[in-house]
Design a protein around this motif. Sequence first.
Motif, mmCIF file in Angstrom:
data_model
loop_
_atom_site.group_PDB
_atom_site.id
_atom_site.type_symbol
_atom_site.label_atom_id
_atom_site.label_comp_id
_atom_site.label_asym_id
_atom_site.label_seq_id
_atom_site.Cartn_x
_atom_site.Cartn_y
_atom_site.Cartn_z
ATOM 1 N N VAL A 59 0.843 -1.201 0.000
ATOM 2 C CA VAL A 59 0.000 0.000 0.000
ATOM 3 C C VAL A 59 0.874 1.247 0.000
ATOM 4 C CG1 VAL A 59 -1.726 1.303 1.284
ATOM 5 C CG2 VAL A 59 -1.947 -1.173 1.083
ATOM 6 N N LEU A 60 1.959 1.232 0.757
ATOM 7 C CA LEU A 60 2.885 2.370 0.742
ATOM 8 C C LEU A 60 3.526 2.536 -0.634
ATOM 9 C CD1 LEU A 60 4.499 1.983 4.259
ATOM 10 C CD2 LEU A 60 2.977 3.833 3.493
ATOM 11 N N LEU A 61 3.807 1.436 -1.308
ATOM 12 C CA LEU A 61 4.308 1.509 -2.687
ATOM 13 C C LEU A 61 3.272 2.189 -3.578
ATOM 14 C CD1 LEU A 61 6.280 0.799 -4.982
ATOM 15 C CD2 LEU A 61 5.177 -1.456 -5.081
ATOM 16 N N TYR A 62 2.019 1.798 -3.437
ATOM 17 C CA TYR A 62 0.932 2.432 -4.199
ATOM 18 C C TYR A 62 0.878 3.930 -3.924
ATOM 19 C CZ TYR A 62 -3.855 4.039 -4.914
ATOM 20 O OH TYR A 62 -4.951 4.785 -5.259
ATOM 21 N N LEU A 63 0.922 4.304 -2.643
ATOM 22 C CA LEU A 63 0.882 5.726 -2.293
ATOM 23 C C LEU A 63 2.120 6.453 -2.799
ATOM 24 C CD1 LEU A 63 -0.571 5.465 1.332
ATOM 25 C CD2 LEU A 63 -1.789 6.048 -0.780
ATOM 26 N N GLY A 64 3.259 5.772 -2.773
ATOM 27 C CA GLY A 64 4.483 6.356 -3.321
ATOM 28 C C GLY A 64 4.374 6.613 -4.816
ATOM 29 N N MET A 65 3.714 5.715 -5.518
ATOM 30 C CA MET A 65 3.500 5.927 -6.955
ATOM 31 C C MET A 65 2.672 7.190 -7.176
ATOM 32 S SD MET A 65 3.034 2.050 -8.564
ATOM 33 C CE MET A 65 1.521 1.681 -7.734
ATOM 34 N N PHE A 94 -5.058 3.828 4.654
ATOM 35 C CA PHE A 94 -4.885 2.603 3.867
ATOM 36 C C PHE A 94 -3.790 1.671 4.396
ATOM 37 C CE2 PHE A 94 -6.729 4.246 -0.457
ATOM 38 C CZ PHE A 94 -7.993 4.322 0.108
ATOM 39 N N PRO A 95 -2.555 2.132 4.624
ATOM 40 C CA PRO A 95 -1.540 1.179 5.090
ATOM 41 C C PRO A 95 -1.859 0.609 6.472
ATOM 42 C CG PRO A 95 -0.590 3.386 4.834
ATOM 43 C CD PRO A 95 -1.994 3.446 4.364
ATOM 44 N N VAL A 96 -2.480 1.404 7.316
ATOM 45 C CA VAL A 96 -2.883 0.928 8.647
ATOM 46 C C VAL A 96 -3.905 -0.199 8.496
ATOM 47 C CG1 VAL A 96 -4.012 1.583 10.812
ATOM 48 C CG2 VAL A 96 -2.401 3.161 9.713
ATOM 49 N N ALA A 97 -4.900 0.024 7.658
ATOM 50 C CA ALA A 97 -5.941 -0.978 7.449
ATOM 51 C C ALA A 97 -5.377 -2.248 6.819
ATOM 52 C CB ALA A 97 -7.058 -0.399 6.581
ATOM 53 N N ALA A 98 -4.455 -2.110 5.880
ATOM 54 C CA ALA A 98 -3.834 -3.292 5.267
ATOM 55 C C ALA A 98 -3.072 -4.093 6.318
ATOM 56 C CB ALA A 98 -2.906 -2.882 4.126
#
Length: 179
Positions: A59-65, A94-98
């Motif tokens: 998810v952090l990768l997604y947000l980084g994109m 999102f990353p917390v929930a994942a």
Amino acid sequence: MTLPRRQLFRLIAAFGLALLIAACARLTVPMVPVPMTLQTWAVLLTGIVLGPRWGAAAVLLYLGMAVAGLPVLSDGASGLDRFTGPTAGYLFAFPVAAALAGLLAGTGCLRRFVPASVWLLGLHLLILALGTAWLAGRMGLPAALAAGFTPFLIGAAVKSILVVIAARALSAARGLRRG
């Protein structure tokens, strides 16, 4: 240096699931100020499939994109301004929930259909609550609840059930251990 096979698989899976989140962001029901998407479905599925650490990392990768300018957010949006605008609280959740979805999966809380659906609905509500709290700072709590929480409740329930169905369909895949 070569990665162990399992780590390489998880890295590829994390990238693929980040792309799934991006694809689900494009499936939008236009609403103002926050659109309804399938992102949360993909975020929770990512946590379940990859576990807490790798799920949050994907998810952090997604947000980084998104920060890097790739058009991966709803309506093809991207950029740092999305992390200060109306939808920022949802994105931060999102990353917390994942990670929490991965933890729940690892403890066995998601083995039975109805309890799994309820737990995942709770995670959807967490995302909505954090997003609404952020939104309340911009428009006040009553307006934020009306625009950023209440309209999403039925969708959250449906997406929670769909996460359970998808996770069960993927559970036969080898190598997707939690951790």
